[in-house]
Design a protein around this motif. Structure first.
Motif, PDB file in Angstrom:
ATOM      1  N   ILE A  32       0.845  -1.196   0.000  1.00 27.75           N
ATOM      2  CA  ILE A  32       0.000   0.000   0.000  1.00 27.75           C
ATOM      3  C   ILE A  32       0.880   1.246   0.000  1.00 27.75           C
ATOM      4  CG2 ILE A  32      -1.615   1.342   1.404  1.00 27.75           C
ATOM      5  CD1 ILE A  32      -2.877  -1.249   2.287  1.00 27.75           C
ATOM      6  N   GLY A  33       0.539   2.180  -0.894  1.00 26.73           N
ATOM      7  CA  GLY A  33       1.319   3.409  -1.011  1.00 26.73           C
ATOM      8  C   GLY A  33       2.382   3.356  -2.081  1.00 26.73           C
ATOM      9  N   VAL A  47      -3.659   1.445  -3.615  1.00 26.32           N
ATOM     10  CA  VAL A  47      -4.586   1.609  -2.492  1.00 26.32           C
ATOM     11  C   VAL A  47      -4.753   0.299  -1.731  1.00 26.32           C
ATOM     12  CG1 VAL A  47      -6.959   2.185  -1.838  1.00 26.32           C
ATOM     13  CG2 VAL A  47      -5.802   3.481  -3.640  1.00 26.32           C
ATOM     14  N   GLY A  48      -4.889  -0.821  -2.462  1.00 22.95           N
ATOM     15  CA  GLY A  48      -5.042  -2.099  -1.785  1.00 22.95           C
ATOM     16  C   GLY A  48      -5.539  -3.187  -2.713  1.00 22.95           C
ATOM     17  N   LEU A  49      -5.698  -4.373  -2.156  1.00 26.79           N
ATOM     18  CA  LEU A  49      -6.184  -5.556  -2.880  1.00 26.79           C
ATOM     19  C   LEU A  49      -7.296  -6.186  -2.053  1.00 26.79           C
ATOM     20  CD1 LEU A  49      -5.701  -7.603  -5.289  1.00 26.79           C
ATOM     21  CD2 LEU A  49      -4.278  -8.881  -3.672  1.00 26.79           C
ATOM     22  N   ASN A 148      -0.126 -15.223  -2.413  1.00 31.06           N
ATOM     23  CA  ASN A 148       0.796 -14.592  -3.358  1.00 31.06           C
ATOM     24  C   ASN A 148       0.244 -14.686  -4.775  1.00 31.06           C
ATOM     25  OD1 ASN A 148       3.127 -13.912  -1.543  1.00 31.06           O
ATOM     26  ND2 ASN A 148       3.001 -16.107  -1.156  1.00 31.06           N
ATOM     27  N   ILE A 149       0.110 -13.520  -5.394  1.00 34.32           N
ATOM     28  CA  ILE A 149      -0.538 -13.399  -6.696  1.00 34.32           C
ATOM     29  C   ILE A 149       0.342 -12.550  -7.603  1.00 34.32           C
ATOM     30  CG2 ILE A 149      -2.598 -12.520  -7.874  1.00 34.32           C
ATOM     31  CD1 ILE A 149      -3.977 -12.770  -5.029  1.00 34.32           C
ATOM     32  N   GLU A 167      -1.876 -10.117   2.446  1.00 36.07           N
ATOM     33  CA  GLU A 167      -1.724  -9.591   3.801  1.00 36.07           C
ATOM     34  C   GLU A 167      -1.116  -8.195   3.801  1.00 36.07           C
ATOM     35  OE1 GLU A 167      -2.817 -10.851   6.716  1.00 36.07           O
ATOM     36  OE2 GLU A 167      -3.844 -12.288   5.407  1.00 36.07           O
ATOM     37  N   ASN A 168      -0.231  -7.919   2.837  1.00 34.44           N
ATOM     38  CA  ASN A 168       0.427  -6.616   2.771  1.00 34.44           C
ATOM     39  C   ASN A 168      -0.422  -5.560   2.065  1.00 34.44           C
ATOM     40  OD1 ASN A 168       2.675  -7.679   4.030  1.00 34.44           O
ATOM     41  ND2 ASN A 168       3.738  -8.134   2.109  1.00 34.44           N
ATOM     42  N   LEU A 169      -1.545  -5.994   1.455  1.00 30.89           N
ATOM     43  CA  LEU A 169      -2.324  -5.075   0.633  1.00 30.89           C
ATOM     44  C   LEU A 169      -3.761  -4.914   1.100  1.00 30.89           C
ATOM     45  CD1 LEU A 169      -0.964  -6.144  -2.866  1.00 30.89           C
ATOM     46  CD2 LEU A 169      -0.707  -3.898  -1.828  1.00 30.89           C
ATOM     47  N   LYS A 170      -4.019  -5.252   2.358  1.00 32.67           N
ATOM     48  CA  LYS A 170      -5.359  -5.026   2.878  1.00 32.67           C
ATOM     49  C   LYS A 170      -5.615  -3.528   2.963  1.00 32.67           C
ATOM     50  CE  LYS A 170      -5.977  -9.228   5.617  1.00 32.67           C
ATOM     51  NZ  LYS A 170      -6.201  -9.798   6.979  1.00 32.67           N
TER      52      LYS A 170
END
Length: 316
Positions: A32-33, A47-49, A148-149, A167-170
């Protein structure tokens, strides 16, 4: 002679490799960011996934349009970008972005749409020198989505590959608690978050002399998740609740359930559909969302959209 042939062959192979690569960039893990560019004119920030059963605007207004999977066993995997168009032409991601998600070797073609006015539509454009959200999504079976995608995104001759970790893109949440108040910029409308609870039947606080007013779930295997609000209208005109806010629930890992809102009459003996709030009036509003009983053990979060902002309240 052998050296000359080998040299020519080496140059040929190198040239072929470069042509095959185009202007693509190496895979890069994003969070994010994370910031980048598409082509020469499009800047973006991640922004996120999300994996969701309801794809809507980041902060929809009232009863905005939304998308659902065609297959009820699927979810929509949605990669959200905050995009700025620095060019001289309109940017329509639906027509100009292509690509695919790659998950455990399986490929899923993406669709991309811009969010304008809280709505996600394929004919939306981001005009020159303005910003907006872009949703890059695909319909995928929920069980097939791993942590992981890989996302391959193509914009003209620019190809970029991203490694996405769920998890890193919530997406970041604006979290509120019971008792908190949400208001618009000019403080003309105040929304007090009263309480949330589950029930199979909602009765009015005061029962009429001859008629009992209540709402009961349509499916015996479902339960209402109810968010109770108190809304104060400080404006000089009537306020339409359905045009001002919308409420849904996020249940478990990506399941989204929609509902409807009703108002409580002044004498507390009746419910009102499509509630209106008169100037300087405070009205009790209930958001009713029917969810399956077998999902009640999952985490349930209310998503309250108001004033171009998504607000989240944990049921518990």
């Amino acid at each position: 002679m052998k050296k000359i042939i080998l040299s020519v062959l080496s140059v040929f192979l190198l040239s072929f490799a470069l042509v095959g690569c185009g202007t693509g960039k190496a895979k890069e893990e994003v969070k994010i960011g994370y910031k980048g560019t598409l082509g020469d004119d499009i800047e973006y920030k991640v922004v996120g996934l999300e994996s969701t059963t309801k794809l809507e605007g980041v902060a929809p207004i009232g009863n905005s349009l939304y998308y659902e999977p065609q297959d009820s066993s699927n979810v929509l995997l949605d990669f959200i970008l905050d995009v700025t168009n620095n060019g001289k032409k309109d940017f329509n991601p639906f027509n100009s972005l292509e690509g695919k998600y790659i998950i455990d070797g399986a490929e899923y073609t993406i669709s991309s749409q811009a969010e304008v006015g809280g709505e996600v539509l394929n004919f939306n454009v981001i005009k020159p020198k303005t910003s907006g959200y872009v949703h890059v999504y695909s319909e995928i079976n929920k069980e097939a989505i791993s942590d992981n995608i890989e996302l391959q995104l193509v914009y003209g001759s620019d190809t970029q590959s991203f490694l996405l970790n769920k998890e890193n893109l919530k997406p970041k949440m604006n979290k509120f608690n019971y008792g908190d108040v949400i208001s618009d910029e000019n403080k003309n409308i105040e929304i007090s978050i009263v309480k949330g609870y589950t029930t199979k039947k909602l009765d009015t606080p005061v029962q009429g002399e001859y008629i009992t007013h209540s709402y009961e779930v349509d499916n015996v295997n479902s339960t209402y998740a109810i968010l109770e609000l108190s809304i104060l209208n400080k404006m000089t005109t009537d306020l339409s609740v359905d045009d001002t806010i919308s409420v849904s629930t996020l249940v478990g890992d990506g399941y989204c359930y929609n509902g409807f809102m009703i108002g409580l009459s002044d004498d507390q003996t009746n419910f009102e559909l499509f509630p209106q709030i008169k100037p300087n009036q405070n009205k009790t509003i209930y958001a009713l969302i029917e969810i399956p009983d077998d999902m009640l053990d999952e985490q349930i979060i209310f998503k309250l959209n108001a004033f171009r902002q998504a607000n989240y309240i944990d049921l518990n």
